[in-house]
Design a protein around this motif. Structure first.
Motif, PDB file in Angstrom:
ATOM      1  N   UNK A  54       0.833  -1.217   0.000  1.00  0.00           N
ATOM      2  CA  UNK A  54       0.000   0.000   0.000  1.00  0.00           C
ATOM      3  C   UNK A  54       0.860   1.257   0.000  1.00  0.00           C
ATOM      4  N   UNK A  55       1.887   1.276   0.830  1.00  0.00           N
ATOM      5  CA  UNK A  55       2.776   2.443   0.872  1.00  0.00           C
ATOM      6  C   UNK A  55       3.538   2.593  -0.442  1.00  0.00           C
ATOM      7  N   UNK A  56       3.895   1.479  -1.042  1.00  0.00           N
ATOM      8  CA  UNK A  56       4.600   1.529  -2.325  1.00  0.00           C
ATOM      9  C   UNK A  56       3.697   2.105  -3.418  1.00  0.00           C
ATOM     10  N   UNK A  57       2.401   1.784  -3.398  1.00  0.00           N
ATOM     11  CA  UNK A  57       1.466   2.368  -4.367  1.00  0.00           C
ATOM     12  C   UNK A  57       1.466   3.891  -4.246  1.00  0.00           C
ATOM     13  N   UNK A  58       1.475   4.382  -3.029  1.00  0.00           N
ATOM     14  CA  UNK A  58       1.506   5.839  -2.823  1.00  0.00           C
ATOM     15  C   UNK A  58       2.812   6.409  -3.365  1.00  0.00           C
ATOM     16  N   UNK A  59       3.919   5.733  -3.077  1.00  0.00           N
ATOM     17  CA  UNK A  59       5.211   6.204  -3.583  1.00  0.00           C
ATOM     18  C   UNK A  59       5.226   6.209  -5.108  1.00  0.00           C
ATOM     19  N   UNK A  60       4.680   5.185  -5.728  1.00  0.00           N
ATOM     20  CA  UNK A  60       4.627   5.138  -7.196  1.00  0.00           C
ATOM     21  C   UNK A  60       3.813   6.317  -7.731  1.00  0.00           C
ATOM     22  N   UNK A  61       2.706   6.645  -7.082  1.00  0.00           N
ATOM     23  CA  UNK A  61       1.894   7.784  -7.525  1.00  0.00           C
ATOM     24  C   UNK A  61       2.688   9.090  -7.418  1.00  0.00           C
ATOM     25  N   UNK A  62       3.440   9.251  -6.341  1.00  0.00           N
ATOM     26  CA  UNK A  62       4.277  10.445  -6.171  1.00  0.00           C
ATOM     27  C   UNK A  62       5.339  10.497  -7.266  1.00  0.00           C
ATOM     28  N   UNK A  63       5.973   9.367  -7.533  1.00  0.00           N
ATOM     29  CA  UNK A  63       7.010   9.322  -8.576  1.00  0.00           C
ATOM     30  C   UNK A  63       6.424   9.593  -9.962  1.00  0.00           C
ATOM     31  N   UNK A  64       5.243   9.062 -10.230  1.00  0.00           N
ATOM     32  CA  UNK A  64       4.608   9.305 -11.529  1.00  0.00           C
ATOM     33  C   UNK A  64       4.281  10.785 -11.693  1.00  0.00           C
ATOM     34  N   UNK A  65       3.837  11.418 -10.628  1.00  0.00           N
ATOM     35  CA  UNK A  65       3.552  12.865 -10.697  1.00  0.00           C
ATOM     36  C   UNK A  65       4.836  13.643 -10.965  1.00  0.00           C
ATOM     37  N   UNK A  66       5.929  13.279 -10.300  1.00  0.00           N
ATOM     38  CA  UNK A  66       7.210  13.942 -10.543  1.00  0.00           C
ATOM     39  C   UNK A  66       7.648  13.767 -11.986  1.00  0.00           C
ATOM     40  N   UNK A  67       7.510  12.560 -12.498  1.00  0.00           N
ATOM     41  CA  UNK A  67       7.884  12.296 -13.891  1.00  0.00           C
ATOM     42  C   UNK A  67       7.030  13.122 -14.857  1.00  0.00           C
ATOM     43  N   UNK A  68       5.729  13.156 -14.615  1.00  0.00           N
ATOM     44  CA  UNK A  68       4.829  13.938 -15.478  1.00  0.00           C
ATOM     45  C   UNK A  68       5.221  15.407 -15.478  1.00  0.00           C
TER      46      UNK A  68
END
Length: 148
Positions: free
Chosen positions: A127-141
């Protein structure tokens, strides 16, 4: 030269996001579908392998974004790059405070020594990794948007 740095940084961050996305949505579901002993051994191996590589990749990505922001301070898109850098900092903080301690425990697990609540710990990490992935995807975007 700034354009090359921007593109290189975006590619490095994009590859990192791809690895973390793959862990969340490809690798872990595959490992979860295996019999418990195989899945736990696979997760432990992945934790050891990626635990050695990802810190360098995270910090390297953050350094590249910082250099981009400093070198292009008066250029278009710098605000987006700075915001992306802030999100990368958030992902590093999340990793250090939440995910790495769990990862360090999990990388030593075997079918013979796993704790009784190993499934709950695994699910919390996911669950925490899903949140981290969302943060990373936003940074990439944001980095992609800063290129235009």
């Amino acid at each position: 030269m700034l354009n090359a740095l921007e593109v290189f940084t975006t590619v490095v961050v994009g590859l990192m996001v791809g690895v973390e996305f793959s862990v969340a949505f490809v690798i872990n579901p595959i490992l979860n579908a295996l019999p418990e002993d195989s899945g736990i051994l696979g997760r432990a191996h992945g934790a050891r392998m990626l635990g050695a590589v990802m810190p360098v990749w995270y910090i390297g990505s953050l350094v590249l974004v910082a250099v981009w922001a400093i070198a292009g301070w008066r250029h278009h898109g710098t605000g987006l790059a700075v915001t992306a850098g802030a999100l990368l900092i958030l992902s590093v903080i999340m990793s250090i405070l939440l995910l790495v301690p769990m990862n360090n425990r999990g990388k030593t697990w075997t079918p013979g020594n796993r704790p009784d609540d190993w499934k709950e710990q695994k699910n919390r990490w996911d669950r925490l990794h899903y949140v981290r992935v969302a943060v990373l995807m936003a940074a990439f975007a944001l980095l992609v948007a800063a290129l235009t």
